[in-house]
Design a protein around this motif. Structure first.
Motif, PDB file in Angstrom:
ATOM      1  N   ARG A  27       1.605  45.569 -15.189  1.00 12.03           N
ATOM      2  CA  ARG A  27       1.014  46.244 -14.030  1.00 12.03           C
ATOM      3  C   ARG A  27       0.080  47.368 -14.442  1.00 12.03           C
ATOM      4  NH1 ARG A  27       4.815  47.183 -10.456  1.00 12.03           N
ATOM      5  NH2 ARG A  27       6.259  45.682 -11.317  1.00 12.03           N
ATOM      6  N   MET A  28      -0.602  47.925 -13.451  1.00 12.75           N
ATOM      7  CA  MET A  28      -1.423  49.112 -13.663  1.00 12.75           C
ATOM      8  C   MET A  28      -0.524  50.236 -14.180  1.00 12.75           C
ATOM      9  SD  MET A  28      -4.625  48.765 -12.826  1.00 12.75           S
ATOM     10  CE  MET A  28      -5.738  47.800 -11.793  1.00 12.75           C
ATOM     11  N   PRO A  29      -0.929  51.091 -15.098  1.00 14.72           N
ATOM     12  CA  PRO A  29      -2.299  51.210 -15.617  1.00 14.72           C
ATOM     13  C   PRO A  29      -2.536  50.394 -16.888  1.00 14.72           C
ATOM     14  CG  PRO A  29      -1.000  53.063 -16.366  1.00 14.72           C
ATOM     15  CD  PRO A  29      -0.058  52.153 -15.608  1.00 14.72           C
ATOM     16  N   ASN A  30      -1.682  49.371 -17.143  1.00 18.39           N
ATOM     17  CA  ASN A  30      -1.813  48.630 -18.405  1.00 18.39           C
ATOM     18  C   ASN A  30      -2.666  47.379 -18.285  1.00 18.39           C
ATOM     19  OD1 ASN A  30      -0.100  50.456 -19.731  1.00 18.39           O
ATOM     20  ND2 ASN A  30       1.686  49.428 -18.853  1.00 18.39           N
ATOM     21  N   LEU A  31      -3.343  47.207 -17.148  1.00 21.64           N
ATOM     22  CA  LEU A  31      -4.122  45.978 -16.956  1.00 21.64           C
ATOM     23  C   LEU A  31      -5.512  46.085 -17.573  1.00 21.64           C
ATOM     24  CD1 LEU A  31      -3.224  45.178 -13.250  1.00 21.64           C
ATOM     25  CD2 LEU A  31      -2.285  44.163 -15.336  1.00 21.64           C
ATOM     26  N   ASN A  32      -5.943  44.976 -18.144  1.00 19.06           N
ATOM     27  CA  ASN A  32      -7.319  44.872 -18.649  1.00 19.06           C
ATOM     28  C   ASN A  32      -8.102  43.972 -17.706  1.00 19.06           C
ATOM     29  OD1 ASN A  32      -6.866  46.194 -21.316  1.00 19.06           O
ATOM     30  ND2 ASN A  32      -5.383  44.549 -21.437  1.00 19.06           N
ATOM     31  N   TYR A  33      -9.304  44.384 -17.378  1.00 21.74           N
ATOM     32  CA  TYR A  33     -10.131  43.612 -16.441  1.00 21.74           C
ATOM     33  C   TYR A  33     -11.589  43.941 -16.720  1.00 21.74           C
ATOM     34  CZ  TYR A  33      -9.404  48.166 -14.334  1.00 21.74           C
ATOM     35  OH  TYR A  33      -9.286  49.511 -14.146  1.00 21.74           O
ATOM     36  N   ILE A  34     -12.492  43.129 -16.183  1.00 23.36           N
ATOM     37  CA  ILE A  34     -13.911  43.388 -16.391  1.00 23.36           C
ATOM     38  C   ILE A  34     -14.677  43.175 -15.091  1.00 23.36           C
ATOM     39  CG2 ILE A  34     -14.125  42.944 -18.881  1.00 23.36           C
ATOM     40  CD1 ILE A  34     -14.907  40.123 -18.159  1.00 23.36           C
ATOM     41  N   ILE A  83      -4.740  38.797 -25.506  1.00 22.23           N
ATOM     42  CA  ILE A  83      -4.435  38.122 -24.246  1.00 22.23           C
ATOM     43  C   ILE A  83      -5.352  36.904 -24.104  1.00 22.23           C
ATOM     44  CG2 ILE A  83      -3.469  40.077 -23.004  1.00 22.23           C
ATOM     45  CD1 ILE A  83      -6.214  40.693 -21.884  1.00 22.23           C
ATOM     46  N   ASP A  84      -4.926  35.971 -23.229  1.00 16.06           N
ATOM     47  CA  ASP A  84      -5.637  34.691 -23.113  1.00 16.06           C
ATOM     48  C   ASP A  84      -6.747  34.695 -22.077  1.00 16.06           C
ATOM     49  OD1 ASP A  84      -3.995  33.677 -25.006  1.00 16.06           O
ATOM     50  OD2 ASP A  84      -2.639  32.660 -23.607  1.00 16.06           O
ATOM     51  N   SER A  85      -6.671  35.614 -21.105  1.00 17.46           N
ATOM     52  CA  SER A  85      -7.698  35.610 -20.061  1.00 17.46           C
ATOM     53  C   SER A  85      -7.852  36.998 -19.460  1.00 17.46           C
ATOM     54  CB  SER A  85      -7.328  34.597 -18.967  1.00 17.46           C
ATOM     55  OG  SER A  85      -6.179  35.031 -18.292  1.00 17.46           O
ATOM     56  N   LEU A  86      -8.924  37.152 -18.713  1.00 19.03           N
ATOM     57  CA  LEU A  86      -9.206  38.435 -18.062  1.00 19.03           C
ATOM     58  C   LEU A  86      -9.594  38.183 -16.614  1.00 19.03           C
ATOM     59  CD1 LEU A  86     -11.516  40.118 -20.708  1.00 19.03           C
ATOM     60  CD2 LEU A  86      -9.374  41.096 -19.858  1.00 19.03           C
ATOM     61  N   PRO A  87      -9.104  39.031 -15.716  1.00 18.71           N
ATOM     62  CA  PRO A  87      -9.599  38.931 -14.345  1.00 18.71           C
ATOM     63  C   PRO A  87     -10.958  39.607 -14.234  1.00 18.71           C
ATOM     64  CG  PRO A  87      -7.916  40.622 -14.507  1.00 18.71           C
ATOM     65  CD  PRO A  87      -8.053  40.031 -15.874  1.00 18.71           C
ATOM     66  N   ILE A  88     -11.809  39.034 -13.409  1.00 17.92           N
ATOM     67  CA  ILE A  88     -13.107  39.661 -13.119  1.00 17.92           C
ATOM     68  C   ILE A  88     -12.948  40.289 -11.744  1.00 17.92           C
ATOM     69  CG2 ILE A  88     -15.557  39.222 -12.749  1.00 17.92           C
ATOM     70  CD1 ILE A  88     -14.789  36.658 -14.634  1.00 17.92           C
ATOM     71  N   VAL A  89     -13.206  41.584 -11.667  1.00 17.19           N
ATOM     72  CA  VAL A  89     -12.867  42.321 -10.443  1.00 17.19           C
ATOM     73  C   VAL A  89     -14.080  43.010  -9.814  1.00 17.19           C
ATOM     74  CG1 VAL A  89     -10.499  42.749 -11.235  1.00 17.19           C
ATOM     75  CG2 VAL A  89     -12.280  44.436 -11.715  1.00 17.19           C
ATOM     76  N   ASN A  90     -13.889  43.360  -8.559  1.00 16.44           N
ATOM     77  CA  ASN A  90     -14.832  44.157  -7.762  1.00 16.44           C
ATOM     78  C   ASN A  90     -14.101  45.386  -7.290  1.00 16.44           C
ATOM     79  OD1 ASN A  90     -17.345  43.191  -7.392  1.00 16.44           O
ATOM     80  ND2 ASN A  90     -16.930  42.220  -5.406  1.00 16.44           N
ATOM     81  N   LYS A  91     -14.768  46.523  -7.259  1.00 18.46           N
ATOM     82  CA  LYS A  91     -14.104  47.712  -6.732  1.00 18.46           C
ATOM     83  C   LYS A  91     -14.204  47.695  -5.206  1.00 18.46           C
ATOM     84  CE  LYS A  91     -13.086  52.254  -8.230  1.00 18.46           C
ATOM     85  NZ  LYS A  91     -13.264  53.249  -9.216  1.00 18.46           N
ATOM     86  N   LYS A  92     -13.081  47.930  -4.529  1.00 19.08           N
ATOM     87  CA  LYS A  92     -13.070  47.944  -3.066  1.00 19.08           C
ATOM     88  C   LYS A  92     -13.333  49.364  -2.554  1.00 19.08           C
ATOM     89  CE  LYS A  92      -9.533  45.694  -1.223  1.00 19.08           C
ATOM     90  NZ  LYS A  92      -8.120  45.243  -1.024  1.00 19.08           N
ATOM     91  N   ASP A  93     -13.540  49.485  -1.251  1.00 14.67           N
ATOM     92  CA  ASP A  93     -13.799  50.805  -0.661  1.00 14.67           C
ATOM     93  C   ASP A  93     -12.622  51.767  -0.849  1.00 14.67           C
ATOM     94  OD1 ASP A  93     -16.237  49.943   0.086  1.00 14.67           O
ATOM     95  OD2 ASP A  93     -15.659  49.397   2.140  1.00 14.67           O
ATOM     96  N   ASN A  94     -11.410  51.199  -0.912  1.00 13.24           N
ATOM     97  CA  ASN A  94     -10.234  52.065  -1.075  1.00 13.24           C
ATOM     98  C   ASN A  94     -10.000  52.471  -2.535  1.00 13.24           C
ATOM     99  OD1 ASN A  94      -9.265  49.719  -2.241  1.00 13.24           O
ATOM    100  ND2 ASN A  94      -7.575  49.416  -0.800  1.00 13.24           N
ATOM    101  N   GLY A  95     -10.973  52.114  -3.419  1.00  9.29           N
ATOM    102  CA  GLY A  95     -10.850  52.509  -4.828  1.00  9.29           C
ATOM    103  C   GLY A  95     -10.036  51.533  -5.655  1.00  9.29           C
ATOM    104  N   LYS A  96      -9.380  50.552  -4.980  1.00  9.52           N
ATOM    105  CA  LYS A  96      -8.595  49.540  -5.695  1.00  9.52           C
ATOM    106  C   LYS A  96      -9.509  48.365  -6.045  1.00  9.52           C
ATOM    107  CE  LYS A  96      -4.761  51.821  -5.160  1.00  9.52           C
ATOM    108  NZ  LYS A  96      -4.006  51.863  -3.963  1.00  9.52           N
ATOM    109  N   PHE A  97      -8.962  47.390  -6.746  1.00 11.52           N
ATOM    110  CA  PHE A  97      -9.776  46.241  -7.161  1.00 11.52           C
ATOM    111  C   PHE A  97      -9.352  44.958  -6.458  1.00 11.52           C
ATOM    112  CE2 PHE A  97     -10.028  49.100 -10.849  1.00 11.52           C
ATOM    113  CZ  PHE A  97     -11.410  49.196 -10.961  1.00 11.52           C
TER     114      PHE A  97
END
Ligand code: ADP
Length: 163
Positions: free
Chosen positions: A103-110, A128-142
């Motif tokens: 879980r956060m704050p140990n997650l890696n993402y791009i 690690i085998d894969s990475l999530p590709i994320v977008n920042k939301k208005d609430n500051g979360k991904f």
């Protein structure tokens, strides 16, 4: 001969003199994550470990990305996480994935505008085998938009050979 020869008006073609590895790194810099992302498999945090194992088989992926009720990205659950949970001896039908995930704050993402070579480097560095590709939301979360995996990198490597 792109990159090997360059052209100048009234001079014509001339040898650019770039070393071979510079040509390869110039080429690799053009690969951006958003052009190679694949469909992420996203599950809710209350999904049971048993259902997560079924999902991994049905979707043929190694990693599930976990979201909360608001759709925020909160965790990653891999094959080994599920295997470990199954070995503890608790009831995997009632145990939710949020107990076993990273879980956060140990997650890696791009982000989708990162270079593929950066993603590859991060996967090697973090083992690690894969990475999530994320977008920042208005609430500051991904929110999770896609996935890039070691298989993606292997496919790019082979396509370079076939070019
Ligand atoms: P597997 O468990 O199938 O070998 P990984 O090597 O990807 O898969 O995962 C190893 C560990 O790293 C697991 O505990 C998993 O939760 C964690 N992990 C996987 N991907 C990420 C990520 N993007 N960010 C943080 N931790 C991750």
């Amino acid at each position: 001969m792109s990159g090997i020869l360059e052209a100048r008006p009234r001079v014509g073609y001339y040898y650019a003199g770039k070393p071979k590895n510079k040509l390869i790194s110039d080429q690799l810099k053009k690969y951006v994550v958003k052009d190679y992302l694949s469909q992420p498999v996203v599950v809710k945090n209350e999904m049971s470990v048993y259902d997560a194992i079924c999902t991994i088989f049905l979707e043929d992926v190694s990693t599930l990305f976990v979201i909360n009720e608001d759709g925020d990205f909160i965790g990653v659950c891999s094959r080994k996480d599920l295997l470990r949970a199954s070995m503890i001896g608790d009831d995997i039908h009632s145990m939710p994935v949020n107990i076993v995930m990273t879980r956060m704050p140990n997650l890696n993402y791009i982000l989708e505008n990162e270079r593929v070579v950066y993603a590859a480097n991060l996967m090697i560095e973090k083992e690690i085998d894969s990475l999530p590709i994320v977008n920042k939301k208005d609430n500051g979360k991904f929110e999770v938009k896609g996935r890039i995996s070691k298989t993606t990198i292997t496919n790019i490597f082979v396509s370079l050979f076939n070019e």
